[in-house]
Write a protein that holds these residues in place. Structure first.
Motif, PDB file in Angstrom:
ATOM      1  N   GLU A  24     -17.428  23.578 -23.629  1.00  0.00           N
ATOM      2  CA  GLU A  24     -17.924  24.356 -22.494  1.00  0.00           C
ATOM      3  C   GLU A  24     -18.667  23.503 -21.467  1.00  0.00           C
ATOM      4  O   GLU A  24     -18.444  23.662 -20.254  1.00  0.00           O
ATOM      5  CB  GLU A  24     -18.809  25.498 -22.987  1.00  0.00           C
ATOM      6  CG  GLU A  24     -19.222  26.455 -21.894  1.00  0.00           C
ATOM      7  CD  GLU A  24     -19.916  27.692 -22.444  1.00  0.00           C
ATOM      8  OE1 GLU A  24     -20.129  28.645 -21.662  1.00  0.00           O
ATOM      9  OE2 GLU A  24     -20.241  27.707 -23.654  1.00  0.00           O
ATOM     10  N   PRO A  25     -19.543  22.571 -21.880  1.00  0.00           N
ATOM     11  CA  PRO A  25     -20.215  21.736 -20.870  1.00  0.00           C
ATOM     12  C   PRO A  25     -19.238  20.909 -20.041  1.00  0.00           C
ATOM     13  O   PRO A  25     -19.450  20.704 -18.837  1.00  0.00           O
ATOM     14  CB  PRO A  25     -21.128  20.836 -21.706  1.00  0.00           C
ATOM     15  CG  PRO A  25     -21.365  21.605 -22.969  1.00  0.00           C
ATOM     16  CD  PRO A  25     -20.074  22.316 -23.231  1.00  0.00           C
ATOM     17  N   ILE A  26     -18.162  20.445 -20.663  1.00  0.00           N
ATOM     18  CA  ILE A  26     -17.155  19.676 -19.926  1.00  0.00           C
ATOM     19  C   ILE A  26     -16.492  20.559 -18.884  1.00  0.00           C
ATOM     20  O   ILE A  26     -16.305  20.157 -17.729  1.00  0.00           O
ATOM     21  CB  ILE A  26     -16.095  19.100 -20.887  1.00  0.00           C
ATOM     22  CG1 ILE A  26     -16.738  18.157 -21.906  1.00  0.00           C
ATOM     23  CG2 ILE A  26     -14.987  18.382 -20.115  1.00  0.00           C
ATOM     24  CD1 ILE A  26     -15.766  17.627 -22.955  1.00  0.00           C
ATOM     25  N   ALA A  27     -16.144  21.775 -19.274  1.00  0.00           N
ATOM     26  CA  ALA A  27     -15.488  22.705 -18.342  1.00  0.00           C
ATOM     27  C   ALA A  27     -16.413  23.067 -17.182  1.00  0.00           C
ATOM     28  O   ALA A  27     -15.961  23.193 -16.037  1.00  0.00           O
ATOM     29  CB  ALA A  27     -15.060  23.962 -19.090  1.00  0.00           C
ATOM     30  N   ASN A  28     -17.686  23.231 -17.469  1.00  0.00           N
ATOM     31  CA  ASN A  28     -18.637  23.601 -16.415  1.00  0.00           C
ATOM     32  C   ASN A  28     -18.843  22.482 -15.402  1.00  0.00           C
ATOM     33  O   ASN A  28     -19.114  22.742 -14.218  1.00  0.00           O
ATOM     34  CB  ASN A  28     -19.981  23.978 -17.042  1.00  0.00           C
ATOM     35  CG  ASN A  28     -19.922  25.290 -17.816  1.00  0.00           C
ATOM     36  OD1 ASN A  28     -19.051  26.122 -17.572  1.00  0.00           O
ATOM     37  ND2 ASN A  28     -20.842  25.459 -18.753  1.00  0.00           N
ATOM     38  N   GLU A  29     -18.701  21.243 -15.860  1.00  0.00           N
ATOM     39  CA  GLU A  29     -18.965  20.089 -14.986  1.00  0.00           C
ATOM     40  C   GLU A  29     -17.706  19.546 -14.324  1.00  0.00           C
ATOM     41  O   GLU A  29     -17.803  18.756 -13.380  1.00  0.00           O
ATOM     42  CB  GLU A  29     -19.626  18.978 -15.794  1.00  0.00           C
ATOM     43  CG  GLU A  29     -21.004  19.353 -16.350  1.00  0.00           C
ATOM     44  CD  GLU A  29     -21.535  18.333 -17.341  1.00  0.00           C
ATOM     45  OE1 GLU A  29     -20.863  17.282 -17.512  1.00  0.00           O
ATOM     46  OE2 GLU A  29     -22.600  18.580 -17.932  1.00  0.00           O
ATOM     47  N   HIS A  58     -17.052  34.276 -21.524  1.00  0.00           N
ATOM     48  CA  HIS A  58     -16.565  34.117 -20.150  1.00  0.00           C
ATOM     49  C   HIS A  58     -15.831  32.780 -19.964  1.00  0.00           C
ATOM     50  O   HIS A  58     -16.058  32.057 -18.999  1.00  0.00           O
ATOM     51  CB  HIS A  58     -17.722  34.224 -19.150  1.00  0.00           C
ATOM     52  CG  HIS A  58     -18.550  35.463 -19.324  1.00  0.00           C
ATOM     53  ND1 HIS A  58     -18.080  36.729 -19.028  1.00  0.00           N
ATOM     54  CD2 HIS A  58     -19.823  35.625 -19.793  1.00  0.00           C
ATOM     55  CE1 HIS A  58     -19.022  37.626 -19.298  1.00  0.00           C
ATOM     56  NE2 HIS A  58     -20.078  36.989 -19.759  1.00  0.00           N
ATOM     57  N   TRP A  59     -14.936  32.502 -20.901  1.00  0.00           N
ATOM     58  CA  TRP A  59     -14.169  31.253 -20.856  1.00  0.00           C
ATOM     59  C   TRP A  59     -12.813  31.441 -20.170  1.00  0.00           C
ATOM     60  O   TRP A  59     -12.001  30.509 -20.133  1.00  0.00           O
ATOM     61  CB  TRP A  59     -13.934  30.730 -22.273  1.00  0.00           C
ATOM     62  CG  TRP A  59     -15.179  30.257 -22.968  1.00  0.00           C
ATOM     63  CD1 TRP A  59     -16.337  29.847 -22.393  1.00  0.00           C
ATOM     64  CD2 TRP A  59     -15.379  30.154 -24.388  1.00  0.00           C
ATOM     65  NE1 TRP A  59     -17.251  29.463 -23.342  1.00  0.00           N
ATOM     66  CE2 TRP A  59     -16.691  29.648 -24.587  1.00  0.00           C
ATOM     67  CE3 TRP A  59     -14.584  30.419 -25.499  1.00  0.00           C
ATOM     68  CZ2 TRP A  59     -17.218  29.409 -25.856  1.00  0.00           C
ATOM     69  CZ3 TRP A  59     -15.108  30.184 -26.782  1.00  0.00           C
ATOM     70  CH2 TRP A  59     -16.411  29.686 -26.945  1.00  0.00           C
ATOM     71  N   GLN A  60     -12.549  32.628 -19.625  1.00  0.00           N
ATOM     72  CA  GLN A  60     -11.217  32.913 -19.083  1.00  0.00           C
ATOM     73  C   GLN A  60     -10.814  31.952 -17.971  1.00  0.00           C
ATOM     74  O   GLN A  60      -9.613  31.708 -17.775  1.00  0.00           O
ATOM     75  CB  GLN A  60     -11.164  34.343 -18.543  1.00  0.00           C
ATOM     76  CG  GLN A  60     -11.402  35.426 -19.578  1.00  0.00           C
ATOM     77  CD  GLN A  60     -12.861  35.855 -19.623  1.00  0.00           C
ATOM     78  OE1 GLN A  60     -13.762  35.063 -19.360  1.00  0.00           O
ATOM     79  NE2 GLN A  60     -13.097  37.124 -19.956  1.00  0.00           N
ATOM     80  N   SER A  61     -11.776  31.403 -17.257  1.00  0.00           N
ATOM     81  CA  SER A  61     -11.444  30.544 -16.118  1.00  0.00           C
ATOM     82  C   SER A  61     -10.879  29.193 -16.536  1.00  0.00           C
ATOM     83  O   SER A  61     -10.207  28.536 -15.742  1.00  0.00           O
ATOM     84  CB  SER A  61     -12.687  30.326 -15.241  1.00  0.00           C
ATOM     85  OG  SER A  61     -13.699  29.652 -15.965  1.00  0.00           O
ATOM     86  N   TRP A  62     -11.130  28.793 -17.787  1.00  0.00           N
ATOM     87  CA  TRP A  62     -10.649  27.467 -18.211  1.00  0.00           C
ATOM     88  C   TRP A  62      -9.894  27.464 -19.534  1.00  0.00           C
ATOM     89  O   TRP A  62      -9.351  26.437 -19.938  1.00  0.00           O
ATOM     90  CB  TRP A  62     -11.804  26.464 -18.265  1.00  0.00           C
ATOM     91  CG  TRP A  62     -12.961  26.848 -19.153  1.00  0.00           C
ATOM     92  CD1 TRP A  62     -14.005  27.665 -18.825  1.00  0.00           C
ATOM     93  CD2 TRP A  62     -13.202  26.427 -20.501  1.00  0.00           C
ATOM     94  NE1 TRP A  62     -14.880  27.772 -19.883  1.00  0.00           N
ATOM     95  CE2 TRP A  62     -14.422  27.017 -20.916  1.00  0.00           C
ATOM     96  CE3 TRP A  62     -12.517  25.599 -21.384  1.00  0.00           C
ATOM     97  CZ2 TRP A  62     -14.968  26.819 -22.188  1.00  0.00           C
ATOM     98  CZ3 TRP A  62     -13.052  25.387 -22.662  1.00  0.00           C
ATOM     99  CH2 TRP A  62     -14.254  25.994 -23.053  1.00  0.00           C
ATOM    100  N   VAL A  63      -9.805  28.609 -20.195  1.00  0.00           N
ATOM    101  CA  VAL A  63      -9.039  28.702 -21.438  1.00  0.00           C
ATOM    102  C   VAL A  63      -7.862  29.643 -21.231  1.00  0.00           C
ATOM    103  O   VAL A  63      -8.044  30.829 -20.912  1.00  0.00           O
ATOM    104  CB  VAL A  63      -9.902  29.210 -22.612  1.00  0.00           C
ATOM    105  CG1 VAL A  63      -9.039  29.337 -23.876  1.00  0.00           C
ATOM    106  CG2 VAL A  63     -11.072  28.272 -22.873  1.00  0.00           C
ATOM    107  N   HIS A  64      -6.658  29.119 -21.422  1.00  0.00           N
ATOM    108  CA  HIS A  64      -5.450  29.951 -21.366  1.00  0.00           C
ATOM    109  C   HIS A  64      -4.938  30.116 -22.788  1.00  0.00           C
ATOM    110  O   HIS A  64      -4.602  29.134 -23.460  1.00  0.00           O
ATOM    111  CB  HIS A  64      -4.375  29.298 -20.493  1.00  0.00           C
ATOM    112  CG  HIS A  64      -3.092  30.072 -20.456  1.00  0.00           C
ATOM    113  ND1 HIS A  64      -1.936  29.645 -21.074  1.00  0.00           N
ATOM    114  CD2 HIS A  64      -2.794  31.277 -19.888  1.00  0.00           C
ATOM    115  CE1 HIS A  64      -0.981  30.527 -20.885  1.00  0.00           C
ATOM    116  NE2 HIS A  64      -1.478  31.525 -20.168  1.00  0.00           N
TER     117      HIS A  64
END
Length: 319
Positions: A24-29, A58-64
């Protein structure tokens, strides 16, 4: 960079969620980072658990998330995610294969990316795999050969020292360097490598697929590197049950032997595969006799010698 991570879950939803949480921190940055999460036909409540976790956090923006109806194995299921990444209009610069039983340490991806782009010839980079307490795991290897089968089967100090340069496993280097192949639990690959040599060989249901892929990449002119600054916790064997502390308590699955035979046939041919099988079988007989005479504790999975013989080229042929 535009990086797509491929994670294949198979009945390890809790571990997969922990892995995603560490990403998650990687996706946020990094806006260019995303995950292709594949459920490989778990036939349990994994899809529901994963879907709920994605929504809850709320990971929908980066997890498919993709749910498969059947188990295609490690290579086949990863290929679903890899192909989906390659088919995107905004193709990734690299694809990161990551086991579900991993927890990514801070900075792990940055170290992989920096190494991957240090030289045009570098096509693949693997992480330092470690236990929760930080103890390093063996994750760098030499290619399997006839002599490596001798070392593995005989388990004799003299033989091991004499042919140490042919032993498959090797102590992980302290510095980043080129190695023949690395464990696929955390392995980043330039997209161009897939364009050049294709996807993972899904003829391997599980095991030996990363050995085969690294070998094919090397043949195409790409080097494989190990980067110890990329630290990833690997809960060994949690997703397969074949490796790890409890591995010797379980009978080794047929797909392991089939994958081994496929690798030797593809890289060494029929004659050398036959020699390798004969060497292993004879060597393990020698070890078993020594173990009985010296009253050594059992260390092999149940029926290992008989299962090896039944899956060898002498019984199964080249099929």
């Amino acid at each position: 960079m535009n990086i797509v991570t491929i994670i294949v879950n198979y009945r390890t939803a809790d571990l997969t969620i922990d892995c995603l949480r560490s990403l998650e921190p990687i996706a946020n940055e990094n806006p260019g980072f995303s995950v292709e999460l594949i459920d490989g036909g778990s036939a349990d409540d994994s899809p529901e658990q994963l879907s709920q976790a994605i929504e809850k956090h709320h990971w929908q923006s980066w997890v498919h998330f993709t749910q498969l109806s059947d188990n295609k194995g490690f290579a086949g299921s990863n290929n679903v995610g890899i192909q989906a990444a390659l088919d995107r209009s905004n193709r990734p610069d690299a694809i990161w294969l990551l086991n579900p039983d991993t927890i990514v340490r801070t900075g792990a991806l940055n170290s992989l990316v920096e190494t991957l782009h240090a030289d045009a010839s570098i096509g693949l980079v693997g992480s330092r795999l470690e236990h929760r307490d930080g103890e390093v795991q063996i994750s760098t290897f030499r290619y399997p050969t006839i002599l490596s089968e001798l070392v593995d089967s005989v388990r004799c100090g003299v033989i091991s020292r004499l042919f140490a340069a042919y032993e498959v496993s090797s102590d992980p280097p302290a510095q980043a360097c080129a190695v023949p192949w690395v464990a696929g639990a955390s392995l980043i690959i330039k997209t161009e490598v897939f364009d050049e040599i294709g996807l993972l060989d899904d003829g391997y249901f599980m095991y030996f697929e990363e050995v085969d892929f690294c070998h094919r990449a090397e043949s195409a002119g790409y080097s494989c590197w190990y980067q110890p600054e990329s630290r990833v916790v690997h809960l060994v064997g949690q997703s397969s049950g074949v490796t790890g502390q409890s591995a010797t308590l379980r009978r080794r699955p047929a797909y392991w032997f089939d994958s081994r035979r496929r690798y030797f046939l593809s890289k060494h041919g029929v004659f050398k595969t036959a020699v390798a099988d004969a060497v292993w079988l004879c060597g393990r007989v020698t070890w078993n006799v020594r173990a009985v005479l010296q009253r050594k504790p059992a260390e092999d999975p149940p029926r290992l010698w008989r299962d090896f013989l039944s899956h060898s080229i002498f019984v199964r042929g080249t099929g």
